[in-house]
Design a protein around this motif. Sequence first.
Motif, PDB file in Angstrom:
ATOM      1  N   PRO A 124     -25.903  37.565  80.199  1.00  0.00           N
ATOM      2  CA  PRO A 124     -26.902  36.504  80.025  1.00  0.00           C
ATOM      3  C   PRO A 124     -27.184  36.161  78.571  1.00  0.00           C
ATOM      4  O   PRO A 124     -27.578  35.037  78.260  1.00  0.00           O
ATOM      5  N   ALA A 125     -26.974  37.120  77.672  1.00  0.00           N
ATOM      6  CA  ALA A 125     -27.252  36.860  76.262  1.00  0.00           C
ATOM      7  C   ALA A 125     -26.410  35.712  75.712  1.00  0.00           C
ATOM      8  O   ALA A 125     -26.812  35.032  74.763  1.00  0.00           O
ATOM      9  N   GLU A 132     -28.381  32.380  76.190  1.00  0.00           N
ATOM     10  CA  GLU A 132     -29.750  32.271  75.712  1.00  0.00           C
ATOM     11  C   GLU A 132     -29.798  31.597  74.351  1.00  0.00           C
ATOM     12  O   GLU A 132     -28.930  31.812  73.505  1.00  0.00           O
ATOM     13  N   ARG A 133     -30.819  30.812  74.146  1.00  0.00           N
ATOM     14  CA  ARG A 133     -31.079  30.199  72.848  1.00  0.00           C
ATOM     15  C   ARG A 133     -32.106  31.049  72.118  1.00  0.00           C
ATOM     16  O   ARG A 133     -33.228  31.224  72.593  1.00  0.00           O
ATOM     17  N   MET A 174     -32.399  40.344  73.074  1.00  0.00           N
ATOM     18  CA  MET A 174     -31.486  39.835  74.098  1.00  0.00           C
ATOM     19  C   MET A 174     -31.717  40.519  75.431  1.00  0.00           C
ATOM     20  O   MET A 174     -32.170  41.654  75.501  1.00  0.00           O
ATOM     21  N   SER A 175     -31.326  39.804  76.490  1.00  0.00           N
ATOM     22  CA  SER A 175     -31.592  40.274  77.849  1.00  0.00           C
ATOM     23  C   SER A 175     -30.782  41.517  78.178  1.00  0.00           C
ATOM     24  O   SER A 175     -29.626  41.646  77.784  1.00  0.00           O
TER      25      SER A 175
END
Length: 699
Positions: free
Chosen positions: A470-471, A474-475, A592-593
């Motif tokens: 997912p990272a 991501e913004r 980050m996720s």
Amino acid sequence: LIWKSNRAEVQYKTGERDKRLFTSLSVLIMAAIGGVSMYLATARLLPCLRRRTTIYGGYQKSRRVLAASTEQIERVRNFEDINNERFAKKKKEETEEVKPNVYSNPDEIPDVEEGKKSLNDYFEECKVLIRSNQNGPPRWFSPLDCSSSSPVSPLLLFLPGIDGTGLGLIMHHHKLSKMFNIWCLNIPVKDRTPFPELVKLVESTVRSENYRSPNKPIYLVGETLGACLALTVAARNPDIDLVLILSNPATSFSRSALQPLIPLLDIMKSPMQPLIPMLEIMPDHFPLNPSYLLSLATGSLPQPIGELSQDLVTISSYLPVLADILPSGTLQWKLDLLKSGAASANSCLHAIKAQMMILFSGRDQLLPSQEESKRLRKAFPDSEIRMLEESGHFLFLYEYIVSRWIITATGPVMLSTMEDGKVVRGLAGIPSNGPVLFVGYHMLLGIETIPLVAQFLIERDIGVRGIAHPALFERIKDRTFPEPEPSDFDVLRIMGGVPVSPGNFYKLMSSKSHVLLYPGGAREACHRKGEEYKLFWPEQSEFVRMAARFGAKIIPFGVVGEDDIAEIILDYNDQMKIPWQREQIESLTKRMSGVRSNASGEVANQPMHMPWVLPKFPGRFYYYFGKPIETQGMKVELKDRDKSHQLYLHIKSEVERCIAYLKQKREKDPYRNLLSRLIYQATHSSISVSEIPTFDLFD
């Protein structure tokens, strides 16, 4: 083009509305970087980028637009009067059942490249357009080669640049028409409509269409002058759901190389004096000499006319068309429009609330686009900004080669296994119909992904959908080094990648997609020194039962070649010993996720870091896809955790077997080195990279 006229009063209303998520940022990037080797960016791969298409493949019935509309400046087309019957059926069409995902079945995929047009087509259609319509007010048209989806498809308004033809997206109509209803603004050669009136024309159309469909976004795609129009309209209508996609906005016109032309054209007052004689007396370094004009069309840097490449010589036959598009009187007027448009747009930047993407050209020779990108990045910190380094001013008339150099450097060898167990070169052993789940080893930094996806498209017309961390989607606000830029992963998103999650995996399987899964994830892609080709998989099965639920075919595969491309010089352990590096890794990991928060061991939430690597003179990538494992009819059986785990371990052992096979076999490949492949291609001009010989499969 078929033109229609209609006189009607403008009807609109404004008000507070919820903004919809900006999910189609990559649509125009996809159009801008579509090309032969960037074939992966076409509609056949990208159901996720179609606004009226589910992210996992369903789409609504399409029909063809057979006519174009026009619009007088003071009046706007009223769809209530001429399309009542069409909109009366709107609810029925909105609830129509979606079709199966044809992207998973190559035999059913329409040839989206059919009807694709080139730069030559742009000039030819400009000639036709100019002959048929030099006078009259600006008007909208919809190209006859554009099919559109149902009335619920979003509207895309193309606002042209200095040429005014409205044909600037011609090379991408065949792709964009699958996603949007496309209207293009045409400003005839002899038209002298001032910029404020052009704003009113676009604004009236936007308001009318928003009144008609208040729950649909309207896309404004503007090029140079058109970008100024889009910005001004967006500032005047903050409550309308607009999405702006701008190419080289003319907001930097005051610093443009075109400024010296204004006094020169003032001297040459003959309103329709042909442009070519004037251009021929200009020195080579002066803007808009013949060499310069051709360089704008091809992306080459300006050079003396005698040194132009064969491509430039071919395109030079269209110089008379350029003269017809921009006779000196029209050129002077267009420069005045750019000046007033830039002033108007710059005065209202603070009032713009619309979501936007801004594309800039690295080789723009008309406007200082690189400098302007920095200014607008500060003005619109939440916007998406991309710099296309190799493009010239007319960005949408380019096709870029993004992945060809990767394929050339790695010379991928693809092996697959037929149903009878026979190993063959190529992808003949890959099932055409989904769902298919590819499960394999993730090489250093995931560098094997692009050749894999590209080769599936080239050889089998199969779009492989990757499941990624997912990272990568991501913004990150207030980004600091080494946190990645959003643009660093554009190619991944364009290729159809989605964030890893149980829900996304379920939807991909249910849409019968070809899915790429790396159980080792970030731990394998960012491995330490000496860990090449070592699997780091979770202890428990994460995908077997989901695959069995949909009867997916599971194909284990191995890939080798990372040690022939790069060498790790600083891994995670080394970086954690450096204080400032350790702080950066901890900060990046925190922002980050996490993916496997409930896991333990090596594959638990990974510290986010980037190994430092030293490139090597390229070797070769080798892919080996094992025999497909059928799960059809095993849904009940694999609910048993023990049996599911046994299959999981079998798949893992197959991946390890494929890797071991490739490591052994590549030692006998006479073309493992890039130099040997280049020499072979030089002596066999008709051979593609995928056809260069390799080791003997049966030795």
